[in-house]
Design an enzyme around this catalytic site. Structure first.
Site, short mmCIF file in Angstrom:
data_model
loop_
_atom_site.label_atom_id
_atom_site.label_comp_id
_atom_site.label_asym_id
_atom_site.label_seq_id
_atom_site.Cartn_x
_atom_site.Cartn_y
_atom_site.Cartn_z
N SER A 100 0.85 -1.18 0.00
CA SER A 100 0.00 0.00 0.00
C SER A 100 0.89 1.24 0.00
O SER A 100 1.74 1.39 0.88
CB SER A 100 -0.89 -0.04 1.25
OG SER A 100 -1.65 1.13 1.36
N LYS A 121 -1.13 -0.81 -4.45
CA LYS A 121 -2.32 -0.05 -4.06
C LYS A 121 -1.91 1.39 -3.83
O LYS A 121 -1.02 1.66 -3.02
CB LYS A 121 -2.90 -0.69 -2.80
CG LYS A 121 -3.86 0.18 -2.00
CD LYS A 121 -4.60 -0.67 -0.97
CE LYS A 121 -4.75 0.07 0.35
NZ LYS A 121 -5.46 -0.77 1.36
N LYS A 164 -3.03 5.18 -2.65
CA LYS A 164 -4.04 5.96 -1.94
C LYS A 164 -4.44 7.12 -2.84
O LYS A 164 -3.57 7.79 -3.42
CB LYS A 164 -3.46 6.48 -0.63
CG LYS A 164 -3.16 5.37 0.38
CD LYS A 164 -4.43 4.79 0.95
CE LYS A 164 -4.13 3.80 2.07
NZ LYS A 164 -5.34 3.25 2.67
N ASP A 174 -7.13 3.12 -3.33
CA ASP A 174 -7.89 3.12 -2.07
C ASP A 174 -8.21 4.56 -1.70
O ASP A 174 -7.30 5.37 -1.48
CB ASP A 174 -7.07 2.46 -0.96
CG ASP A 174 -7.84 2.33 0.36
OD1 ASP A 174 -9.02 2.74 0.43
OD2 ASP A 174 -7.25 1.82 1.34
N GLU A 202 -11.01 0.71 -3.72
CA GLU A 202 -11.35 0.39 -2.33
C GLU A 202 -12.04 1.58 -1.67
O GLU A 202 -11.56 2.70 -1.76
CB GLU A 202 -10.05 0.02 -1.59
CG GLU A 202 -10.23 -0.49 -0.18
CD GLU A 202 -8.88 -0.89 0.45
OE1 GLU A 202 -7.89 -1.07 -0.29
OE2 GLU A 202 -8.83 -1.00 1.69
N ASP A 249 -13.90 -1.78 2.58
CA ASP A 249 -13.01 -1.89 3.75
C ASP A 249 -13.81 -1.36 4.95
O ASP A 249 -14.50 -2.14 5.63
CB ASP A 249 -11.73 -1.08 3.47
CG ASP A 249 -10.79 -0.95 4.67
OD1 ASP A 249 -11.13 -1.39 5.76
OD2 ASP A 249 -9.67 -0.37 4.51
N LYS A 290 -10.10 -7.00 7.62
CA LYS A 290 -9.12 -6.62 8.64
C LYS A 290 -9.61 -7.25 9.94
O LYS A 290 -10.76 -7.00 10.34
CB LYS A 290 -9.03 -5.11 8.78
CG LYS A 290 -8.36 -4.44 7.58
CD LYS A 290 -8.27 -2.95 7.74
CE LYS A 290 -7.63 -2.32 6.51
NZ LYS A 290 -7.77 -0.86 6.51
N GLY A 326 -4.39 -4.18 5.93
CA GLY A 326 -3.38 -3.91 6.95
C GLY A 326 -3.69 -2.60 7.64
O GLY A 326 -4.42 -1.75 7.11
O1 OSB Z 1 -7.41 1.78 4.35
O2 OSB Z 1 -6.26 0.03 4.16
C1 OSB Z 1 -6.44 1.13 4.68
C2 OSB Z 1 -3.49 1.99 6.94
C3 OSB Z 1 -4.13 2.58 8.00
C4 OSB Z 1 -5.49 2.73 7.96
C5 OSB Z 1 -6.21 2.28 6.85
C6 OSB Z 1 -5.57 1.66 5.79
C7 OSB Z 1 -4.18 1.55 5.83
C8 OSB Z 1 -3.40 0.98 4.73
C9 OSB Z 1 -2.04 0.42 5.08
O3 OSB Z 1 -3.73 1.01 3.57
C10 OSB Z 1 -1.93 -1.02 4.83
C11 OSB Z 1 -0.67 -1.58 5.43
O4 OSB Z 1 -0.69 -1.98 6.62
O5 OSB Z 1 0.33 -1.61 4.74
MG MG Z 2 -8.55 0.68 2.96
#
Ligand code: OSB
Ligand code: MG
Length: 376
Positions: free
Chosen positions: A137, A163, A165, A190, A215, A240, A264, A292
């Site tokens: 991510s 992925k 953001k 995401d 996402e 999510d 999660k 994650g």
């Molecule tokens: O939306 O998946 C998410 C991290 C913190 C809060 C929300 C998210 C995330 C990540 C990180 O996308 C995923 C990772 O642990 O690498």
């Molecule tokens: Mg997410």
């Protein structure tokens, strides 16, 4: 199983790279590490994935500490726990929400339960995979070039899925430029709830880029608007934030709110509930992957264990320890080779929490024991 002692530790670990999303900028992670001890001296470990501020969901590190100390730990210390499934299904179910707090304590009991059987947590959960595929991510960067550099580095390391953001204004141009350089890589976006239905044209424009999924484009608590949007998008929506339970999953599938779910463990209240969502989605042909929350190695180990279930068919966000931390708190650290993690088969979570490192990063801790509870 009788739990004799629970230790809560508050840790702070610095991230190697700041992680920026549509809702937060994170430079470090503060979290609660949970250790449960049985009378024969075996320890089970897990971590709470609640963030410091209530920006991903309503939980925080402090609300989790409160729920653990004032509700969940006393229940655990007072009762003989026949099976970890009984925590979410029987003992914790009268308490509404607070899933990350529940998952943290339940996860530690699962680790202990597996260790007592001398079995790997993955196999106790019914997992079958010996190797799991992982993606990575990538947070919001200062520039597209910086994002491209990060993709290049992670591609070199072998990650199986990328992925990015996104948020309004950091979306179409970003994806367009990335696709020009990398027309074929498994790519997804995401949004962490940064859009509304008014942005439907902007979201539809992403249909041109062959993304694996988008996402959580819409509100953190929505499954209705997502159904409307999914009917108008080619790209699969992955939920999510909106999915907290097997009931939420059932309703989202019924409405057509998504085609993929990110599980999660913390968000859904633990491993028992994660497995139920897994079974429901498997029945309905809905692919899963494990999300994650920037976990330390302890939470990462739990993510690896659940990912061995057969319907986790898409690469998850459980990247190597070295993506996040200068030093992780487990031994060995989680390593990724050609985008693959080899699942450990030693008892429990399969990685040893290092007390030396844990003590170094602990800012405060509190011990709760069954004698004290009984004496009250
Ligand atoms: O939306 O998946 C998410 C991290 C913190 C809060 C929300 C998210 C995330 C990540 C990180 O996308 C995923 C990772 O642990 O690498
Ligand atoms: Mg997410």
């Amino acid at each position: 199983m009788k739990i004799k002692q629970v230790i809560l530790r508050h840790l702070k670990l610095d991230l190697l790279h700041p992680f920026i999303t549509s809702f937060a900028k994170e430079y470090d992670r503060e979290f609660i590490l949970v250790e449960v001890k049985s009378d024969d001296g075996i320890s089970g470990w897990a971590e709470s994935v609640a963030m410091l501020d209530p920006v991903y969901n309503e939980e925080t590190v402090k609300t989790n500490w409160h729920m653990l100390e004032d509700y969940l730990i006393p229940i655990l210390l007072k009762n003989e726990i026949e099976h970890p499934d009984n925590l979410s299904e029987k003992y914790f179910s009268y308490i509404r929400g607070n899933y990350m707090a529940k998952a943290a304590l339940e996860g530690a009991v699962w680790d202990l339960y597996a260790k007592k059987q001398n079995a790997a947590l993955s196999s106790v959960l019914g997992g079958t995979k010996r190797q799991i595929e992982v993606g990575v991510s990538i947070g919001i960067k200062d520039s597209v070039d910086e994002t491209l550099e990060m993709i290049a580095a992670r591609l070199d390391e072998g990650y199986k899925r990328f992925k990015l953001k996104i948020k309004p204004g950091w979306d179409i141009n970003l994806i367009d430029k990335v696709r020009k350089v990398y027309p074929e890589i498994p790519l997804m976006a995401d949004a962490n709830s940064a859009y509304t239905l008014q942005d439907i044209d902007r979201l539809s424009a992403l249909d041109h880029y062959n993304l694996m999924m988008i996402e959580q484009p819409l509100a953190y608590n929505d499954i209705i608007d997502h159904a409307y949007l999914q009917a108008r998008l080619k790209t699969p929506i992955c939920l999510d934030e909106s999915i907290h339970s097997v009931e939420d999953a059932r309703k989202a599938l019924k409405l057509g709110s998504c085609k993929i779910i990110n599980v999660k463990i913390g968000r859904v209240g633990g491993l028992t509930q994660s497995r139920k969502i897994h079974d429901l989605c498997q029945e309905h042909g809905i692919p899963l992957w494990c999300g994650g929350m920037l976990e330390s190695g302890v939470g990462r180990a739990h993510n690896i264990a659940i990912t061995t279930l057969p319907n986790f068919v898409l690469p998850g966000d459980t990247a190597a320890s070295s993506v996040y931390w200068a030093t992780d708190i487990i031994e060995p650290e989680v390593t990724v080779e050609n985008g693959i993690i080899t699942v450990p088969n030693s008892p429990g979570i399969g990685y040893e929490p290092s007390l030396e490192k844990i003590n170094k990063y602990t800012t405060y801790s509190q011990t709760y024991s069954s004698n004290e509870i009984a004496a009250v």
